[in-house]
Design a protein around this motif. Structure first.
Motif, mmCIF file in Angstrom:
data_model
loop_
_atom_site.group_PDB
_atom_site.id
_atom_site.type_symbol
_atom_site.label_atom_id
_atom_site.label_comp_id
_atom_site.label_asym_id
_atom_site.label_seq_id
_atom_site.Cartn_x
_atom_site.Cartn_y
_atom_site.Cartn_z
ATOM 1 N N HIS A 146 0.775 -9.715 7.669
ATOM 2 C CA HIS A 146 -0.540 -9.336 8.198
ATOM 3 C C HIS A 146 -0.979 -7.996 7.611
ATOM 4 O O HIS A 146 -2.114 -7.856 7.156
ATOM 5 C CB HIS A 146 -0.491 -9.261 9.732
ATOM 6 N N LEU A 147 -0.082 -7.017 7.611
ATOM 7 C CA LEU A 147 -0.400 -5.705 7.046
ATOM 8 C C LEU A 147 -0.749 -5.850 5.565
ATOM 9 O O LEU A 147 -1.727 -5.270 5.088
ATOM 10 C CB LEU A 147 0.765 -4.735 7.223
ATOM 11 N N LYS A 148 0.062 -6.611 4.837
ATOM 12 C CA LYS A 148 -0.170 -6.811 3.404
ATOM 13 C C LYS A 148 -1.549 -7.415 3.155
ATOM 14 O O LYS A 148 -2.236 -7.033 2.205
ATOM 15 C CB LYS A 148 0.923 -7.719 2.818
ATOM 16 N N SER A 149 -1.989 -8.332 4.020
ATOM 17 C CA SER A 149 -3.306 -8.959 3.854
ATOM 18 C C SER A 149 -4.442 -7.958 4.047
ATOM 19 O O SER A 149 -5.571 -8.214 3.641
ATOM 20 C CB SER A 149 -3.470 -10.131 4.822
ATOM 21 N N HIS A 150 -4.125 -6.809 4.673
ATOM 22 C CA HIS A 150 -5.102 -5.728 4.857
ATOM 23 C C HIS A 150 -4.866 -4.580 3.876
ATOM 24 O O HIS A 150 -5.405 -3.492 4.054
ATOM 25 C CB HIS A 150 -5.039 -5.200 6.292
ATOM 26 N N GLY A 151 -4.011 -4.808 2.866
ATOM 27 C CA GLY A 151 -3.759 -3.791 1.857
ATOM 28 C C GLY A 151 -2.836 -2.677 2.311
ATOM 29 O O GLY A 151 -2.805 -1.607 1.706
ATOM 30 N N VAL A 152 -2.062 -2.931 3.368
ATOM 31 C CA VAL A 152 -1.135 -1.914 3.888
ATOM 32 C C VAL A 152 0.275 -2.259 3.419
ATOM 33 O O VAL A 152 0.811 -3.323 3.755
ATOM 34 C CB VAL A 152 -1.180 -1.850 5.438
ATOM 35 N N ALA A 153 0.866 -1.371 2.645
ATOM 36 C CA ALA A 153 2.220 -1.587 2.123
ATOM 37 C C ALA A 153 3.259 -1.169 3.163
ATOM 38 O O ALA A 153 3.023 -0.268 3.971
ATOM 39 C CB ALA A 153 2.418 -0.778 0.847
ATOM 40 N N SER A 154 4.397 -1.824 3.130
ATOM 41 C CA SER A 154 5.517 -1.438 3.994
ATOM 42 C C SER A 154 6.788 -1.385 3.161
ATOM 43 O O SER A 154 6.847 -1.933 2.064
ATOM 44 C CB SER A 154 5.679 -2.422 5.159
ATOM 45 N N GLU A 155 7.782 -0.720 3.707
ATOM 46 C CA GLU A 155 9.090 -0.691 3.065
ATOM 47 C C GLU A 155 9.753 -2.062 3.224
ATOM 48 O O GLU A 155 9.321 -2.857 4.072
ATOM 49 C CB GLU A 155 9.970 0.383 3.723
ATOM 50 N N PRO A 156 10.806 -2.330 2.466
ATOM 51 C CA PRO A 156 11.529 -3.593 2.676
ATOM 52 C C PRO A 156 12.063 -3.665 4.118
ATOM 53 O O PRO A 156 12.441 -2.651 4.707
ATOM 54 C CB PRO A 156 12.683 -3.514 1.677
#
Length: 132
Positions: free
Chosen positions: A95-105
């Motif tokens: 969900h975050l990725k679909s909003h352009g928000v990167a996360s750590e592994p």
């Protein structure tokens, strides 16, 4: 154990000062899903105050003109991060990725066996997703 009337019952809110109020409001409301309880512009301080809620958690989102940046990395003393409970870390990461928000592994907490990951708000405040 019975609680005395003066005991701390839990957290009421966490206050966050945003450098770009509208960007942070969009992030916490439209991306993370917090609900606006109240939103007020305080003309005497040229400042917004927005009360946000999700579950039992509340955030007070503020704007202040020319607020100085706060060091959060490398591991500075003080508040380290905010952690949000989620049912499915992988789904929330997508969900975050679909909003352009990167996360750590995604990692596994060696003490609890629970999945977790970190990401940041628009001002670089470290946030965590913790699977319950």
């Amino acid at each position: 154990m019975e609680q005395a009337s003066g005991d701390i019952l839990g957290f009421h809110h966490v206050a966050i000062i945003a450098s770009d109020y509208q960007l942070s409001r969009h992030f916490y409301v439209d991306v993370l899903g917090f609900v606006v309880i109240a939103e007020n512009f305080r003309a005497e301080r040229n400042s917004w105050k927005c009360d946000l809620k999700i579950g039992d958690a509340q955030i007070e989102l503020f704007s202040f003109p020319e607020a100085p940046p706060r060091v959060s990395r490398p591991e500075a003393c003080g508040l380290r991060h905010l952690a949000f409970r989620v049912q499915d870390v992988a789904a929330k990461v997508e969900h975050l990725k679909s909003h352009g928000v990167a996360s750590e592994p995604v990692r596994t907490d060696p003490y609890t066996g629970r999945l977790f990951t970190f990401f940041s708000d628009p001002d670089g405040l470290p946030l965590e997703l913790y699977q319950v």
